[in-house]
Design an enzyme around this catalytic site. Structure first.
Site, PDB file in Angstrom:
ATOM      1  N   ALA A 163       2.267   1.120   4.594  1.00 45.70           N
ATOM      2  CA  ALA A 163       1.065   1.145   5.111  1.00 45.70           C
ATOM      3  C   ALA A 163       0.024  -0.034   4.918  1.00 45.70           C
ATOM      4  O   ALA A 163      -0.257  -0.101   3.727  1.00 45.70           O
ATOM      5  CB  ALA A 163       0.069   2.413   4.826  1.00 45.70           C
ATOM      6  N   VAL A 164      -0.157  -0.715   5.722  1.00 51.63           N
ATOM      7  CA  VAL A 164      -1.158  -1.902   5.745  1.00 51.63           C
ATOM      8  C   VAL A 164      -2.399  -1.921   6.695  1.00 51.63           C
ATOM      9  O   VAL A 164      -3.280  -2.360   6.116  1.00 51.63           O
ATOM     10  CB  VAL A 164      -0.088  -3.409   5.600  1.00 51.63           C
ATOM     11  N   SER A 206       2.227 -16.645   1.135  1.00 49.14           N
ATOM     12  CA  SER A 206       2.962 -17.602   0.618  1.00 49.14           C
ATOM     13  C   SER A 206       3.452 -18.962   1.200  1.00 49.14           C
ATOM     14  O   SER A 206       3.009 -18.800   2.514  1.00 49.14           O
ATOM     15  CB  SER A 206       4.293 -16.816   0.239  1.00 49.14           C
ATOM     16  N   CYS A 264       7.727  -2.441   6.797  1.00 48.35           N
ATOM     17  CA  CYS A 264       8.330  -1.202   6.782  1.00 48.35           C
ATOM     18  C   CYS A 264      10.027  -1.476   6.803  1.00 48.35           C
ATOM     19  O   CYS A 264      10.446  -2.475   6.673  1.00 48.35           O
ATOM     20  CB  CYS A 264       8.029  -0.316   7.880  1.00 48.35           C
TER      21      CYS A 264
END
Length: 607
Positions: free
Chosen positions: A52-53, A375, A2
């Site tokens: 939003a995750v 990553s 965010c």
């Protein structure tokens, strides 16, 4: 992930400043495309833009808890992911906390209510958080241990402004962007930046692993975490097994998301290891993976010390071996310029030119199919992967080894400035300051002691700059990038593994290679380090040189008067290989990008 902003001022009623707070919050739109919130009281205002995750329906912010008989609020705005939030939630419930949502945000808020300012010690994750505690009339700012998520602040006599990015602070009329001459060496080489420092006058970052408390007496910054050197007592087999166990656990936790997830797969050891472990946890469903290449790369590629090979053949090999759902994102270097303004506004500081532009375009393509990506950043700094770790002349040189054999762009400053600023002395002072902070081990000497210094130095400015680039370019695309090699538990363990064990097979990152030997094909496992790919399109280099020439001729350039024009021309007319830079155009980029940034942001250069 965010974007967060806020303002504390003990001399005014911030309920009357809601429009300004809304403007600050609006600058974070790209970081948080899924929602917005603003909370204000007399002396504090917090803003939030949400990507939003976790728990999309229940994790809205700012989030408030009312405490005590008086019902005084503790309010949270937060950016990041707490990977151990499920375990913490269970522990906090045993301690009597009740939860209204399934979000990691509420877990973080309850962790503060339970443990106070020590709450960050209990968190595993990447985070930048701000809490206004009305019971104490104080603001708490906290940043994760490795500094993966950014958090800037501007203290002033009556209070403090803060934001995920400088633009959030710049949106408040109290702050005006200005650069002092003393900042020019770090503008021309950002990897010299010290923890918490920025080139903008009056703008600071919360240091990694630190907490800032702002109250009526001012702002106070203290560490809650730092590396500690201890004797390593595990044998080689146990060390390899421990690293593998840690990586397995870290990747499993970082796969937690309520949205589509993928990996970034270059075909190098680091990203392939992360992808392989992710694939084992998501099987039988294939994990999505993405790599990047450039139009014309077959003809244009030129090997350098840091980029000896192209990624594409290895990414294909790894994807085929692991069975991922792989996508190659092929970019045209001629299109980089069209997103330059976007990458500049994403950074709020000078960009890295083609490296930022290609990364942004890659992340844009990834975001069309995924919201979260894992990553391989930081493995080289943690395990020892860069070529300068293995050049004795560079290692033992009494300065930053990551500078390699490259010329110093600060030597192109105007003669008067060079005399006043003494850039070589600036470099030495920063080197000595960081060297004094190395957590040493009693009795350690020789190569082992020096490599502890070299690794520590690489985990400061260079790693911070790399993580900052990934954060800015990903969040400008609305993509969350997670970095398993920055998990502090792994960092703490590997930090104390002797250098001889880190290079047991005579090569870089031997320990990591041994830990994932069973999950990768031999050609990927044995591949030499290759940095994030650069376009070798000659047209791009020609364009950079042309921009430099234009800068030198332009009387309106804000940077021109600070430069030794003859030295810049000589550098621009040369071509030499270095350990650090892809080519001379790459070396010249900070001149072009600093000039562009100063123009775009109206930055004044002050003596």
């Amino acid at each position: 992930m965010c974007g967060i902003v806020g303002w504390v001022d003990f001399s005014r009623d911030l309920r009357l400043e809601r429009d300004t707070v809304a403007a600050m919050t609006g600058t974070m739109r790209a970081r948080g495309p899924d929602g917005e919130g603003v909370w204000t009281c007399a002396h504090a205002a917090l803003g939030h833009r949400r990507l939003a995750v976790i728990d999309p329906a229940g994790g809205a912010q700012p989030m408030t808890a009312l405490c005590g008989d008086a019902g005084l609020p503790v309010v949270l705005t937060y950016n990041g992911e707490i990977y151990n939030y499920r375990e913490l939630r269970t522990e906090l419930m045993v301690r009597g906390h009740r939860f209204r949502t399934a979000s990691d945000t509420e877990v973080l808020l309850c962790a503060y209510l339970e443990w106070g300012s020590d709450f960050a010690r209990h968190l595993v994750g990447i985070f930048a958080a701000a809490l206004w505690d009305a019971r104490r009339e104080e603001l708490i700012l906290v940043r994760d241990r490795m500094g993966v998520k950014p958090l800037y602040f501007h203290p002033y006599p009556q209070g403090v402004l803060f934001a995920s990015e400088p633009k959030g602070i710049m949106a408040n009329p109290l702050f005006r962007p200005r650069v002092r001459e003393e900042a020019l060496p770090i503008l021309l080489n950002p990897r010299l930046t010290m923890p918490g420092e920025t080139p903008l006058d009056g703008l600071e970052q919360v240091r990694p692993g630190h907490t800032v408390v702002a109250d009526r007496s001012g702002t106070h910054q203290t560490p809650y975490w730092r590396l500690v050197s201890r004797p390593h007592t595990d044998d080689a087999a146990t060390t390899v097994a421990t690293v593998r166990e840690l990586l397995d656990d870290i990747v499993a936790h970082e796969l937690r998301a309520d949205v589509p997830l993928c990996t970034l797969l270059s075909g190098g050891l680091d990203s392939s290891a992360v992808t392989a472990l992710a694939q084992r946890h998501t099987a039988p469903e294939p994990v999505r993976s993405f790599s990047v290449d450039f139009v014309g790369a077959d003809a244009d590629f030129r090997p350098t010390a840091l980029r000896p090979e192209r990624d594409t053949p290895y990414a294909r090999l790894a994807a085929d071996h692991l069975g991922t759902e792989h996508t190659e994102v092929v970019l045209d270097p001629r299109g980089f310029a069209r997103v330059h303004d976007v990458t500049l506004r994403a950074r709020d500081l000078p960009t890295l030119g083609q490296f930022d532009e290609s990364m942004y375009l890659l992340f844009q393509a990834v975001r069309r199919r995924s919201t979260v990506a894992l990553s391989g950043e930081a493995a080289d700094e943690v395990f020892g992967g860069y070529p300068w770790f293995f050049d004795a002349a560079v290692v033992w040189r009494d300065t930053f080894p990551w500078l390699g054999d490259a010329p110093r762009l600060a030597d192109c400053l105007a003669p008067g400035l060079r005399r006043r600023l003494r850039p070589a002395q600036v470099e030495r002072d920063r080197y000595r300051t960081l060297l004094a902070r190395v957590p040493r081990l009693d009795g350690e000497d020789g190569l082992q002691a020096r490599m502890r210094e070299v690794l520590y130095l690489s985990m400061q400015g260079p790693l911070a700059y790399l993580l900052d680039r990934v954060d800015r370019m990903s969040m400008a695309s609305g993509l969350e990038v997670r970095v398993p090699f920055c998990d502090h538990r792994l960092v703490e363990y590997v930090w104390n593994v002797p250098w001889a064990m880190k290079t047991a097979d005579g090569r870089e990152k031997s320990l990591l290679r041994a830990a994932v030997r069973d999950v990768l094909p031999a050609k990927v496992l044995g591949r030499a380090k290759s940095g994030y790919p650069a376009s070798h399109d000659p047209g791009y280099g020609d364009a950079v040189r042309a921009q430099v020439r234009d800068l030198l001729r332009d009387p309106d350039s804000p940077l021109r008067e600070a430069l030794d024009l003859d030295r810049v021309r000589a550098l621009a007319g040369s071509e030499r290989d270095t350990m650090v830079f892809a080519d001379t155009a790459h070396m010249l980029l900070p001149l072009v990008e600093t000039d562009a940034w100063m123009r775009a942001y109206g930055v004044e250069l002050a003596a």
